[in-house]
Design a protein around this motif. Structure first.
Motif, PDB file in Angstrom:
ATOM      1  N   PHE A  37       0.823  -1.209   0.000  1.00 49.20           N
ATOM      2  CA  PHE A  37       0.000   0.000   0.000  1.00 49.20           C
ATOM      3  C   PHE A  37       0.861   1.264   0.000  1.00 49.20           C
ATOM      4  O   PHE A  37       0.531   2.250  -0.675  1.00 49.20           O
ATOM      5  CB  PHE A  37      -0.942   0.006   1.204  1.00 49.20           C
ATOM      6  N   VAL A  51      -8.736   4.852  -3.015  1.00 48.72           N
ATOM      7  CA  VAL A  51      -9.191   3.567  -2.468  1.00 48.72           C
ATOM      8  C   VAL A  51      -8.425   3.222  -1.186  1.00 48.72           C
ATOM      9  O   VAL A  51      -9.018   2.837  -0.168  1.00 48.72           O
ATOM     10  CB  VAL A  51      -9.013   2.444  -3.512  1.00 48.72           C
ATOM     11  N   ILE A  52      -7.112   3.361  -1.227  1.00 44.74           N
ATOM     12  CA  ILE A  52      -6.289   3.016  -0.062  1.00 44.74           C
ATOM     13  C   ILE A  52      -6.563   3.962   1.100  1.00 44.74           C
ATOM     14  O   ILE A  52      -6.656   3.533   2.260  1.00 44.74           O
ATOM     15  CB  ILE A  52      -4.790   3.036  -0.432  1.00 44.74           C
ATOM     16  N   ARG A  53      -6.691   5.244   0.806  1.00 46.00           N
ATOM     17  CA  ARG A  53      -6.964   6.204   1.887  1.00 46.00           C
ATOM     18  C   ARG A  53      -8.340   5.964   2.508  1.00 46.00           C
ATOM     19  O   ARG A  53      -8.528   6.141   3.713  1.00 46.00           O
ATOM     20  CB  ARG A  53      -6.840   7.639   1.360  1.00 46.00           C
ATOM     21  N   THR A  54      -9.320   5.572   1.697  1.00 38.29           N
ATOM     22  CA  THR A  54     -10.650   5.241   2.219  1.00 38.29           C
ATOM     23  C   THR A  54     -10.564   4.023   3.141  1.00 38.29           C
ATOM     24  O   THR A  54     -11.165   3.997   4.224  1.00 38.29           O
ATOM     25  CB  THR A  54     -11.630   4.949   1.069  1.00 38.29           C
ATOM     26  N   TYR A  55      -9.817   3.027   2.696  1.00 40.34           N
ATOM     27  CA  TYR A  55      -9.598   1.821   3.512  1.00 40.34           C
ATOM     28  C   TYR A  55      -8.946   2.185   4.846  1.00 40.34           C
ATOM     29  O   TYR A  55      -9.360   1.697   5.910  1.00 40.34           O
ATOM     30  CB  TYR A  55      -8.733   0.838   2.727  1.00 40.34           C
ATOM     31  N   ILE A  58     -11.440   3.888   7.191  1.00 36.39           N
ATOM     32  CA  ILE A  58     -12.426   2.949   7.737  1.00 36.39           C
ATOM     33  C   ILE A  58     -11.828   2.121   8.865  1.00 36.39           C
ATOM     34  O   ILE A  58     -12.428   1.986   9.943  1.00 36.39           O
ATOM     35  CB  ILE A  58     -12.967   2.032   6.621  1.00 36.39           C
ATOM     36  N   PHE A  59     -10.627   1.580   8.643  1.00 34.11           N
ATOM     37  CA  PHE A  59     -10.068   0.648   9.618  1.00 34.11           C
ATOM     38  C   PHE A  59      -9.340   1.326  10.780  1.00 34.11           C
ATOM     39  O   PHE A  59      -9.156   0.709  11.827  1.00 34.11           O
ATOM     40  CB  PHE A  59      -9.144  -0.352   8.916  1.00 34.11           C
ATOM     41  N   GLN A  67     -15.013  -4.379  13.879  1.00 32.50           N
ATOM     42  CA  GLN A  67     -14.506  -5.034  12.668  1.00 32.50           C
ATOM     43  C   GLN A  67     -14.555  -6.550  12.804  1.00 32.50           C
ATOM     44  O   GLN A  67     -14.906  -7.260  11.853  1.00 32.50           O
ATOM     45  CB  GLN A  67     -13.086  -4.558  12.387  1.00 32.50           C
ATOM     46  N   LEU A 105      -6.164  -6.717   8.575  1.00 36.19           N
ATOM     47  CA  LEU A 105      -6.658  -5.504   7.913  1.00 36.19           C
ATOM     48  C   LEU A 105      -6.537  -4.287   8.820  1.00 36.19           C
ATOM     49  O   LEU A 105      -6.206  -3.187   8.362  1.00 36.19           O
ATOM     50  CB  LEU A 105      -8.105  -5.709   7.475  1.00 36.19           C
ATOM     51  N   ASN A 106      -6.821  -4.477  10.100  1.00 40.78           N
ATOM     52  CA  ASN A 106      -6.721  -3.372  11.049  1.00 40.78           C
ATOM     53  C   ASN A 106      -5.273  -2.905  11.189  1.00 40.78           C
ATOM     54  O   ASN A 106      -4.974  -1.708  11.103  1.00 40.78           O
ATOM     55  CB  ASN A 106      -7.277  -3.800  12.399  1.00 40.78           C
ATOM     56  N   ALA A 109      -3.710  -1.090   8.108  1.00 41.89           N
ATOM     57  CA  ALA A 109      -4.091   0.314   7.959  1.00 41.89           C
ATOM     58  C   ALA A 109      -3.160   1.222   8.756  1.00 41.89           C
ATOM     59  O   ALA A 109      -2.660   2.241   8.253  1.00 41.89           O
ATOM     60  CB  ALA A 109      -5.537   0.515   8.400  1.00 41.89           C
TER      61      ALA A 109
END
Length: 225
Positions: A37, A51-55, A58-59, A67, A105-106, A109
């Motif tokens: 990333f 997309v990456i910044r949105t992810y 969110i996390f 989550q 995923l957490n 990020a």
């Protein structure tokens, strides 16, 4: 008291394999994702960057526990469709895999923020030197990224500890890790010392991890000494 301590310890240690496997695999997977990333963010692709910044938003903006619940209970909402693939459905809905996915995923990020921040702090002279040699952005990243990763180790070591501490939440979905067995014991005996034992085990694990990370950091930064 000592007999109780030994008994509690023997039971709680049954959850050590799940705690260690989730922590170690989560750390490794999150680290690899974060490197990818960070490189993608450095390429300045408008779509990928969004997309990456949105992810990341969110996390990093929602609790790990939420989550975990979403990832664990989410597949059941599509049970009718996924039931046609029983082996796949059993795999993605297993508590251990859902815990592993949520932790990965957490952590990825947060780790992306660490690695990308280190990448942005690399002196411009290094980028310019790569350009002078005729390298494109992707080729330059292969040279600059290892240097940035070394410089980020002191901050990244905190994230490593946070991942292991985060495994304490996975018993909520449920996974029989250290906290899973601790909760089971507490339900039988209602003894607060059970959680003292669990806390000591986490303290020992994180102490070992912190020591390992300090050794890695010291060796990785010997080029600056």
């Amino acid at each position: 008291m000592s007999d109780n301590f030994i008994y509690y310890l023997s039971v709680i240690l049954k959850g050590l394999p799940d705690t260690l496997s989730l922590g170690i695999l989560g750390i490794l997977s999150a680290g690899l994702l974060a490197i990818c990333f960070s490189c993608l963010l450095s390429l300045n692709s408008s779509i990928l960057t969004k997309v990456i910044r949105t992810y990341i938003i969110i996390f990093t903006g929602s609790p790990l526990l939420v989550q975990l619940f979403l990832i664990y209970y989410g597949p059941s909402q599509f049970g009718d469709t996924l039931s046609t693939m029983p082996n796949f459905y059993a795999f993605i809905s297993s508590p251990w895999f859902c815990a592993y996915l949520a932790l990965t995923l957490n952590s990825a990020a947060y780790t992306t923020q660490i690695f990308y921040g280190a990448l942005k702090s690399v002196p411009k002279g290094q980028w310019q030197a790569c350009e002078a040699l005729g390298m494109n952005k992707l080729q330059s990243l292969k040279i600059v990224m290892p240097y940035a990763l070394k410089r980020s180790l002191s901050t990244y070591s905190n994230e490593v500890v946070f991942v292991v501490k985060g495994t304490a939440l996975v018993s909520m979905i449920p996974v029989m890790d250290i906290m899973g067995y601790s909760n089971e014991l507490n339900g039988d005996y209602y003894d607060f010392s059970i959680f003292i034992v669990a806390g000591l085990i986490y303290l020992l694990i994180n102490g070992i991890l912190s020591t390992i990370m300090r050794i890695i950091e010291k060796k990785a930064l010997t080029f600056e000494n």
